[in-house]
Motif scaffolding. Sequence first.
Motif, mmCIF file in Angstrom:
data_model
loop_
_atom_site.group_PDB
_atom_site.id
_atom_site.type_symbol
_atom_site.label_atom_id
_atom_site.label_comp_id
_atom_site.label_asym_id
_atom_site.label_seq_id
_atom_site.Cartn_x
_atom_site.Cartn_y
_atom_site.Cartn_z
ATOM 1 N N TYR A 152 0.838 -1.212 0.000
ATOM 2 C CA TYR A 152 0.000 0.000 0.000
ATOM 3 C C TYR A 152 0.869 1.256 0.000
ATOM 4 N N ILE A 153 1.836 1.303 0.913
ATOM 5 C CA ILE A 153 2.664 2.507 1.034
ATOM 6 C C ILE A 153 3.559 2.682 -0.191
ATOM 7 N N ASP A 154 4.119 1.594 -0.694
ATOM 8 C CA ASP A 154 4.944 1.705 -1.910
ATOM 9 C C ASP A 154 4.124 2.319 -3.044
ATOM 10 N N ASN A 155 2.886 1.845 -3.173
ATOM 11 C CA ASN A 155 2.029 2.378 -4.225
ATOM 12 C C ASN A 155 1.698 3.854 -3.983
ATOM 13 N N GLU A 156 1.466 4.213 -2.717
ATOM 14 C CA GLU A 156 1.131 5.603 -2.407
ATOM 15 C C GLU A 156 2.285 6.544 -2.766
ATOM 16 N N VAL A 157 3.505 6.091 -2.513
ATOM 17 C CA VAL A 157 4.672 6.910 -2.877
ATOM 18 C C VAL A 157 4.709 7.103 -4.400
ATOM 19 N N ALA A 158 4.608 5.994 -5.124
ATOM 20 C CA ALA A 158 4.676 6.070 -6.589
ATOM 21 C C ALA A 158 3.501 6.868 -7.161
ATOM 22 N N TYR A 159 2.313 6.640 -6.604
ATOM 23 C CA TYR A 159 1.101 7.296 -7.111
ATOM 24 C C TYR A 159 1.179 8.812 -6.923
ATOM 25 N N HIS A 160 1.536 9.231 -5.699
ATOM 26 C CA HIS A 160 1.559 10.671 -5.440
ATOM 27 C C HIS A 160 2.663 11.365 -6.233
ATOM 28 N N GLN A 161 3.792 10.681 -6.417
ATOM 29 C CA GLN A 161 4.853 11.279 -7.231
ATOM 30 C C GLN A 161 4.364 11.452 -8.671
ATOM 31 N N ALA A 162 3.701 10.419 -9.181
ATOM 32 C CA ALA A 162 3.217 10.477 -10.559
ATOM 33 C C ALA A 162 2.124 11.539 -10.716
ATOM 34 N N VAL A 163 1.230 11.630 -9.722
ATOM 35 C CA VAL A 163 0.171 12.643 -9.803
ATOM 36 C C VAL A 163 0.784 14.050 -9.751
ATOM 37 N N LEU A 164 1.771 14.225 -8.886
ATOM 38 C CA LEU A 164 2.436 15.541 -8.810
ATOM 39 C C LEU A 164 3.062 15.904 -10.143
ATOM 40 N N ASP A 165 3.715 14.928 -10.766
ATOM 41 C CA ASP A 165 4.324 15.182 -12.076
ATOM 42 C C ASP A 165 3.255 15.575 -13.094
ATOM 43 N N ALA A 166 2.133 14.852 -13.046
ATOM 44 C CA ALA A 166 1.049 15.150 -13.988
ATOM 45 C C ALA A 166 0.472 16.541 -13.727
ATOM 46 N N ILE A 167 0.318 16.905 -12.450
ATOM 47 C CA ILE A 167 -0.192 18.242 -12.109
ATOM 48 C C ILE A 167 0.743 19.320 -12.654
ATOM 49 N N ASP A 168 2.038 19.117 -12.432
ATOM 50 C CA ASP A 168 3.020 20.138 -12.810
ATOM 51 C C ASP A 168 3.238 20.228 -14.320
ATOM 52 N N LYS A 169 3.279 19.052 -14.963
ATOM 53 C CA LYS A 169 3.679 19.047 -16.375
ATOM 54 C C LYS A 169 2.499 19.040 -17.337
ATOM 55 N N THR A 170 1.338 18.641 -16.843
ATOM 56 C CA THR A 170 0.210 18.470 -17.758
ATOM 57 C C THR A 170 -1.014 19.281 -17.358
ATOM 58 N N LEU A 171 -1.496 19.030 -16.141
ATOM 59 C CA LEU A 171 -2.799 19.596 -15.791
ATOM 60 C C LEU A 171 -2.747 21.118 -15.628
ATOM 61 N N ILE A 172 -1.821 21.621 -14.813
ATOM 62 C CA ILE A 172 -1.743 23.076 -14.618
ATOM 63 C C ILE A 172 -1.379 23.790 -15.930
ATOM 64 N N PRO A 173 -0.362 23.310 -16.663
ATOM 65 C CA PRO A 173 -0.010 24.042 -17.899
ATOM 66 C C PRO A 173 -1.141 24.057 -18.937
ATOM 67 N N ASN A 174 -2.002 23.036 -18.933
ATOM 68 C CA ASN A 174 -3.050 22.959 -19.955
ATOM 69 C C ASN A 174 -4.383 23.566 -19.516
ATOM 70 N N ALA A 175 -4.533 23.831 -18.232
ATOM 71 C CA ALA A 175 -5.810 24.386 -17.752
ATOM 72 C C ALA A 175 -5.992 25.797 -18.314
ATOM 73 N N LYS A 176 -7.136 26.012 -18.927
ATOM 74 C CA LYS A 176 -7.413 27.326 -19.534
ATOM 75 C C LYS A 176 -8.121 28.250 -18.547
ATOM 76 N N ASN A 177 -9.093 27.695 -17.833
ATOM 77 C CA ASN A 177 -9.847 28.518 -16.890
ATOM 78 C C ASN A 177 -8.982 28.875 -15.678
ATOM 79 N N ALA A 178 -8.969 30.141 -15.332
ATOM 80 C CA ALA A 178 -8.094 30.604 -14.239
ATOM 81 C C ALA A 178 -8.475 29.960 -12.907
ATOM 82 N N GLU A 179 -9.776 29.772 -12.691
ATOM 83 C CA GLU A 179 -10.195 29.186 -11.407
ATOM 84 C C GLU A 179 -9.821 27.711 -11.327
ATOM 85 N N LEU A 180 -9.912 27.007 -12.454
ATOM 86 C CA LEU A 180 -9.498 25.604 -12.468
ATOM 87 C C LEU A 180 -7.987 25.501 -12.234
ATOM 88 N N LYS A 181 -7.253 26.367 -12.905
ATOM 89 C CA LYS A 181 -5.795 26.393 -12.700
ATOM 90 C C LYS A 181 -5.492 26.694 -11.229
#
Lengths: 210, 109
Positions: A152-181
């Motif tokens: 469980y914990i190994d997965n949580e480490v990998a999952y949160h790291q991957a989600v953070l990467d996705a937030i930083d590299k994909t989701l925030i840069p692509n969000a158009k609406n200021a409130e969503l960003k």
Amino acid sequence: MSPSRLTNPKVLGSLIAISAFFSLAGCKKTETPAADTASPAVAPARDTTPPAAAAAPAINDAQIAHIAVTADAVDSAAGELAKKKGSTKAVKSFGQTMVTDHGGVNKQAVALVTKLNVTPEDNDTSKQLKAGGDANLAKLETLSGAAFDKAYIDNEVAYHQAVLDAIDKTLIPNAKNAELKGLLEKVRPAFAAHLEHAKSIQATQSKTGA
Amino acid sequence: MPRHASLAAVASLCLLGAIAACSRAAPRAQTVKIQNFVFVPAELTVARGDTVVWSNTDFVPHSTTARNSAWDSKAIEANGNWRFVARDAGRYDYYCVFHPNMKGTIVVR
């Protein structure tokens, strides 16, 4: 790759795929500006380059909202399982925190999409996240004691790291609406705190062998 | 020293003492903001009798829990506050029990 070597390859693979896909999309979008600064040898190509605005958007806000909500739901479900099956106080408490915090994130996301009158749009990434989460739960259900805690914990480490990467590299840069960003920027510290917390538990498990 | 000069010196000392006493006698409230999973400021110095207010501006619950058990807020809900009157001098390290990497210090003088 053997499941035993990577706790949750499907979830991890999904998130890596998100980053990779949208990073590539991001690269495509920067090709045109890059041509402006290219050497004279490629300068003639500039006149025939289609305008960047003509490129299809890599991901839209409704899809980003759906990915965010799905990522929350996947981790909440694993947290619920950890509350029940965790064999140490640290793992059970972490599971409870995941349920509480991701519930809080989800509440914020639902409030925002309601305010913006946006319907989260299902997409391949969300589907992969959900499928990966289900596979993780199925695997965790077969484990108990220290083996459960570690997986469980190994997965949580990998999952949160991957989600953070996705937030930083994909989701925030692509969000158009200021409130969503803004919402994505607001929830980012939660994922970072969870990652550090999970790493601390992982380090303790490594020391104690528990 | 002439007598009037001595009286003036004594009066000055009394005045300073009164000012010091007044400043000690007026406890105040100081706030630690909980923002983006960080205690701000990370270290806060207060006087004995002051009230420390933790104000949670995040969207999830946090706690302020002293490592030496001097206080424990339990869950401070989103947009909630929790107060603690600092009565004993010392240096107090605390953390959030839900997110143990969130750390802070209160120094009571």
